[in-house]
Design an enzyme around this catalytic site. Structure first.
Site, PDB file in Angstrom:
ATOM      1  N   LYS A  22       0.206  11.839   1.549  1.00  0.00           N
ATOM      2  CA  LYS A  22      -0.943  10.919   1.581  1.00  0.00           C
ATOM      3  C   LYS A  22      -0.492   9.481   1.350  1.00  0.00           C
ATOM      4  O   LYS A  22      -0.818   8.587   2.110  1.00  0.00           O
ATOM      5  CB  LYS A  22      -1.943  11.325   0.500  1.00  0.00           C
ATOM      6  N   ASN A  23       0.277   9.283   0.288  1.00  0.00           N
ATOM      7  CA  ASN A  23       0.604   7.909  -0.096  1.00  0.00           C
ATOM      8  C   ASN A  23       1.627   7.263   0.829  1.00  0.00           C
ATOM      9  O   ASN A  23       1.800   6.047   0.804  1.00  0.00           O
ATOM     10  CB  ASN A  23       1.081   7.855  -1.553  1.00  0.00           C
ATOM     11  N   CYS A 116      -9.514   6.272  -7.213  1.00  0.00           N
ATOM     12  CA  CYS A 116      -9.725   6.923  -8.506  1.00  0.00           C
ATOM     13  C   CYS A 116      -9.838   5.890  -9.612  1.00  0.00           C
ATOM     14  O   CYS A 116      -9.084   4.912  -9.639  1.00  0.00           O
ATOM     15  CB  CYS A 116      -8.560   7.866  -8.818  1.00  0.00           C
ATOM     16  N   ARG A 121      -7.060  -1.390 -12.710  1.00  0.00           N
ATOM     17  CA  ARG A 121      -6.537  -1.490 -11.344  1.00  0.00           C
ATOM     18  C   ARG A 121      -6.862  -2.831 -10.653  1.00  0.00           C
ATOM     19  O   ARG A 121      -7.494  -2.855  -9.587  1.00  0.00           O
ATOM     20  CB  ARG A 121      -7.019  -0.323 -10.481  1.00  0.00           C
ATOM     21  N   ASP A 305       1.045  10.306 -11.411  1.00  0.00           N
ATOM     22  CA  ASP A 305       0.189  11.244 -10.674  1.00  0.00           C
ATOM     23  C   ASP A 305       0.454  12.695 -11.073  1.00  0.00           C
ATOM     24  O   ASP A 305      -0.402  13.563 -10.885  1.00  0.00           O
ATOM     25  CB  ASP A 305       0.411  11.103  -9.163  1.00  0.00           C
ATOM     26  N   ARG A 397      -9.679  14.310  -1.130  1.00  0.00           N
ATOM     27  CA  ARG A 397      -9.129  13.008  -0.727  1.00  0.00           C
ATOM     28  C   ARG A 397      -7.614  13.100  -0.595  1.00  0.00           C
ATOM     29  O   ARG A 397      -7.012  12.329   0.152  1.00  0.00           O
ATOM     30  CB  ARG A 397      -9.483  11.941  -1.775  1.00  0.00           C
TER      31      ARG A 397
HETATM   32  C1  UD1 Z   1      -0.006   3.924  -6.087  1.00  0.00           C
HETATM   33  C2  UD1 Z   1      -0.408   5.325  -5.662  1.00  0.00           C
HETATM   34  C3  UD1 Z   1      -0.980   6.076  -6.857  1.00  0.00           C
HETATM   35  C4  UD1 Z   1      -0.005   6.060  -8.020  1.00  0.00           C
HETATM   36  C5  UD1 Z   1       0.428   4.624  -8.319  1.00  0.00           C
HETATM   37  C6  UD1 Z   1       1.511   4.540  -9.388  1.00  0.00           C
HETATM   38  C7  UD1 Z   1      -1.102   5.032  -3.354  1.00  0.00           C
HETATM   39  C8  UD1 Z   1      -2.205   5.085  -2.378  1.00  0.00           C
HETATM   40  N1  UD1 Z   1      -1.422   5.225  -4.639  1.00  0.00           N
HETATM   41  O1  UD1 Z   1      -1.178   3.264  -6.506  1.00  0.00           O
HETATM   42  O2  UD1 Z   1      -1.219   7.411  -6.441  1.00  0.00           O
HETATM   43  O3  UD1 Z   1      -0.674   6.573  -9.147  1.00  0.00           O
HETATM   44  O4  UD1 Z   1       0.954   4.006  -7.141  1.00  0.00           O
HETATM   45  O5  UD1 Z   1       2.610   5.301  -9.013  1.00  0.00           O
HETATM   46  O6  UD1 Z   1       0.067   4.906  -2.998  1.00  0.00           O
HETATM   47  N2  UD1 Z   1      -1.424  -3.431 -11.230  1.00  0.00           N
HETATM   48  C9  UD1 Z   1      -1.828  -4.694 -11.630  1.00  0.00           C
HETATM   49  N3  UD1 Z   1      -2.069  -5.627 -10.679  1.00  0.00           N
HETATM   50  C10 UD1 Z   1      -1.922  -5.364  -9.340  1.00  0.00           C
HETATM   51  C11 UD1 Z   1      -1.507  -4.073  -8.937  1.00  0.00           C
HETATM   52  C12 UD1 Z   1      -1.261  -3.130  -9.917  1.00  0.00           C
HETATM   53  O7  UD1 Z   1      -1.980  -4.960 -12.830  1.00  0.00           O
HETATM   54  O8  UD1 Z   1      -2.168  -6.263  -8.521  1.00  0.00           O
HETATM   55  C13 UD1 Z   1      -1.195  -2.390 -12.249  1.00  0.00           C
HETATM   56  C14 UD1 Z   1      -2.185  -1.237 -12.096  1.00  0.00           C
HETATM   57  O9  UD1 Z   1      -3.414  -1.520 -12.727  1.00  0.00           O
HETATM   58  C15 UD1 Z   1      -1.428  -0.106 -12.749  1.00  0.00           C
HETATM   59  C16 UD1 Z   1       0.026  -0.396 -12.354  1.00  0.00           C
HETATM   60  O10 UD1 Z   1       0.074  -1.795 -12.025  1.00  0.00           O
HETATM   61  O11 UD1 Z   1      -1.576  -0.191 -14.138  1.00  0.00           O
HETATM   62  C17 UD1 Z   1       0.540   0.442 -11.197  1.00  0.00           C
HETATM   63  O12 UD1 Z   1      -0.212   0.178 -10.051  1.00  0.00           O
HETATM   64  P1  UD1 Z   1       0.382   0.290  -8.568  1.00  0.00           P
HETATM   65  O13 UD1 Z   1       1.829   0.596  -8.621  1.00  0.00           O
HETATM   66  O14 UD1 Z   1      -0.065  -0.930  -7.819  1.00  0.00           O
HETATM   67  O15 UD1 Z   1      -0.387   1.543  -8.027  1.00  0.00           O
HETATM   68  P2  UD1 Z   1      -1.196   1.690  -6.678  1.00  0.00           P
HETATM   69  O16 UD1 Z   1      -0.453   1.032  -5.559  1.00  0.00           O
HETATM   70  O17 UD1 Z   1      -2.620   1.308  -6.910  1.00  0.00           O
END
Ligand code: UD1
Length: 429
Positions: A22-23, A116, A121, A305, A397
Site C-alpha cells: 500500500k505505502n 488514521c 500528523r 505500523d 484501507r
Molecule cells: C508513513 C506511512 C505510515 C507510517 C509512517 C511512519 C504512508 C502512506 N504512511 O506515514 O503508515 O506509520 O510513515 O513510518 O506511507 N511529521 C511532522 N510534520 C510533517 C510530517 C510528519 O511533524 O510535516 C511527524 C508526524 O506527525 C509523525 C512523524 O513525523 O509524528 C512521522 O510521520 P511521517 O514519516 O511523515 O509519516 P507519514 O508519511 O504520514
C-alpha cells in the site's frame, strides 16, 4: 460497516503470498502525474486507499483503471490542479499529490489530508520542503493553495525523516531547475521504490535508502510498466498472527529483510524464523516469552505500523514486555479493545507495558484505525470463544484480503463488508 466474526483457538499452518505494498503504491500513483503518457502498474493491491488515489487521478482528468492487480493510468490529458476536500480526506497519502501536481503543473489547490488518527500528523515538513524548492504556498485553515511558480533546485534539510515529506520533495524536485539535495531524508523501502519508479520515468535521482536523496533532472518518458513491491507491514501482520496463534507459516513473494526488526523480536520471543531472499518461515509453539523494550523508530528501526501487531502477538506471553512509541503521539488506540479481551496492558505516556496472561476471552470490539484493527483480529484469533470486530472501513484501507489469507492458513473467521456496492460475505464458520 464491516464486520469480522472470529472464532479463536486455531493454529495457523500453510503458506501465503504477501500482497503488494500500500505505502509503495500510493506515492507511485501520485507520481504517475509526472508521466505525459501511459503507466501500467503491476501487483497493485485492491484497497480502499488505492481506490481513493484512482478517484483523485480521475478527478484531475486522467484515465485511471484497476483490473485485478493491474492499474492503468493515462495522465496525458491532465486537466486540473484542484483536489476537493471530499477526496483529500479519504486518506493520508492524498497529500503526496501536492508535490506531483507542482511538478506537472506548477500549482495545486488542496486541503489537509485524512488518514488514521494516530496523533497530530501536521504537514509542516512537506510545506518546508516544497517552499525550499520555490513553491508559493498559502495556508488558510484547512485549505492549501500553491500559486503558480517555477521550481528551482535547493538543499532541503528535513529536521525529522518524514516519509511523506521526503516523497513530496522527491516528486517536486523532478520539475525543479538544477540539483536538489534532500538531507535527513526518510530511508524507508517505499522511498527506494519511489526512486526506482521515477528513474523509470526518466528522472536522474539517487541516494534513496540513505539519508541524502539527490535529484538532478528529469526527461519524461512517455510510458512505463512497473511492479509494486511486497507489503512489509502485511508480511509483518501474518508473522505476528502465527506468533499469536501458534503454528508454522511460510510467506512467499516478500522481502523479509524489510521487516527484519519485527522478525528479530519474534525470534527473541521464542519463535523459530528461517528466511531466504523472498520468503520467510515462522514456527511458533507454546507460550512466547517476554521481550523488549520494543522502541519504534524510523526505518531501519522497528516500524510504528507493526507495534499494535506485535503487541497482539505478546498478549499471552510469559512475563512483561515494554513498548515505547516514538513516532506518533496517539498510537496505543488498540489498547482498550485488547483489554476487553482480558489483556493486561498499562499505558503511561509513550510507554505501554504488556503483562502476558494465560488466556484471552472473546468480546465485541470496534476497530480504531487500520493497524489497530488488524491487531484486534489477531488478538481475537488467539482468544477463546468468539470475537466481533466492527470496523468503519479502516482495515480494508490497507489489507486486500486479510480474511482470505488468514482462512487459508486455517484461521476461523468470517468477514462481511461492502465493496463497490457488493455485499461480501465469506462462508459461514
Ligand atoms: C508513513 C506511512 C505510515 C507510517 C509512517 C511512519 C504512508 C502512506 N504512511 O506515514 O503508515 O506509520 O510513515 O513510518 O506511507 N511529521 C511532522 N510534520 C510533517 C510530517 C510528519 O511533524 O510535516 C511527524 C508526524 O506527525 C509523525 C512523524 O513525523 O509524528 C512521522 O510521520 P511521517 O514519516 O511523515 O509519516 P507519514 O508519511 O504520514
Amino acid at each position: 460497516m464491516d464486520l469480522w466474526r472470529i472464532r479463536g483457538g486455531a493454529r495457523l499452518e500453510g503458506d501465503s503470498v504477501v500482497q503488494g505494498s500500500k505505502n509503495a503504491a500510493l506515492p507511485i500513483l501520485a507520481a504517475c502525474l509526472l508521466c505525459p503518457g501511459r503507466v501500467e502498474l503491476l501487483r497493485v493491491p485492491r484497497l480502499r486507499d488505492v481506490d481513493a488515489a484512482l478517484e483523485i487521478l480521475r478527478h484531475l482528468g486522467c484515465r485511471a483503471e484497476q483490473e485485478g492487480d493491474r492499474v492503468y493510468i493515462d495522465a496525458s490529458r491532465l486537466s486540473g490542479s484542484v483536489i476537493p476536500r471530499s477526496l483529500m480526506e479519504k486518506m493520508r497519502s492524498s497529500v503526496i499529490f501536492m508535490g506531483a501536481l507542482l511538478a506537472r503543473t506548477g500549482q495545486a489547490s488542496l486541503s489537509m489530508p485524512g488518514g488514521c488518527r494516530l496523533g497530530k500528523r501536521p504537514i509542516d515538513l512537506h510545506l518546508l520542503a516544497l517552499r525550499e524548492l520555490g513553491a508559493r504556498i498559502e495556508e488558510a485553515g484547512e485549505e492549501i493553495l500553491c500559486r503558480p511558480a517555477l521550481l528551482r533546485g535547493a538543499e532541503i534539510r528535513l529536521p525529522f525523516p518524514s516519509v511523506g515529506a521526503t516523497e513530496n520533495a522527491m516528486l517536486a524536485a523532478c520539475a525543479a531547475r538544477g540539483e536538489t539535495r534532500i538531507l535527513g531524508a526518510a530511508r524507508e523501502p517505499e522511498i527506494v521504490s519511489l526512486q526506482a519508479f521515477l528513474r523509470g520515468l526518466g528522472a536522474r535521482i539517487s541516494g534513496a535508502g540513505t539519508d541524502t536523496v539527490t535529484v538532478s533532472g528529469f526527461r519524461p518518458r512517455d510510458s512505463l510498466r512497473f511492479r509494486i513491491p511486497a507489503d512489509r507491514i502485511a508480511g509483518a501482520t501474518l508473522v505476528c498472527a502465527c506468533a499469536a496463534c501458534g503454528g508454522d507459516v511460510l510467506l512467499r513473494n516478500c522481502d523479509p529483510r524489510q521487516f527484519s526488526a519485527v522478525l528479530h523480536f519474534l525470534n527473541d520471543a521464542g519463535c523459530v524464523i528461517m528466511q531466504k531472499h523472498d520468503r520467510v518461515r515462522i514456527k511458533a509453539a507454546g507460550r512466547l516469552c517476554s521481550i523488549g523494550p520494543v522502541v519504534t523508530a524510523p526505518y531501519p528501526g522497528f516500524p510504528t505500523d507493526a507495534q499494535p501487531l506485535l503487541m497482539a502477538a505478546l498478549l499471552r506471553s510469559e512475563g512483561e514486555s515494554v513498548f515505547r512509541e516514538t513516532i506518533f503521539e496517539d498510537r496505543y488506540r488498540q489498547v482498550p479493545a485488547l483489554q476487553k479481551l482480558g489483556a493486561q496492558i498499562r499505558v503511561q505516556g509513550r510507554e505501554a507495558r504488556v503483562r502476558g496472561v494465560k488466556r484471552l476471552r472473546g468480546a465485541a470490539l470496534e476497530a480504531t484505525d487500520l493497524r489497530g484493527g488488524a491487531a484486534m483480529i489477531l488478538a481475537g484469533l488467539s482468544a477463546e470463544g468468539e470475537t466481533l470486530v466492527r470496523d468503519a472501513g479502516h482495515i480494508r484501507r490497507g489489507y486486500e484480503d486479510l480474511n482470505g489469507s488468514l482462512r487459508s492458513l486455517g484461521a476461523c473467521l468470517m468477514y462481511e463488508g461492502e465493496e463497490h456496492g457488493i455485499i461480501q460475505n465469506s462462508e459461514a464458520l
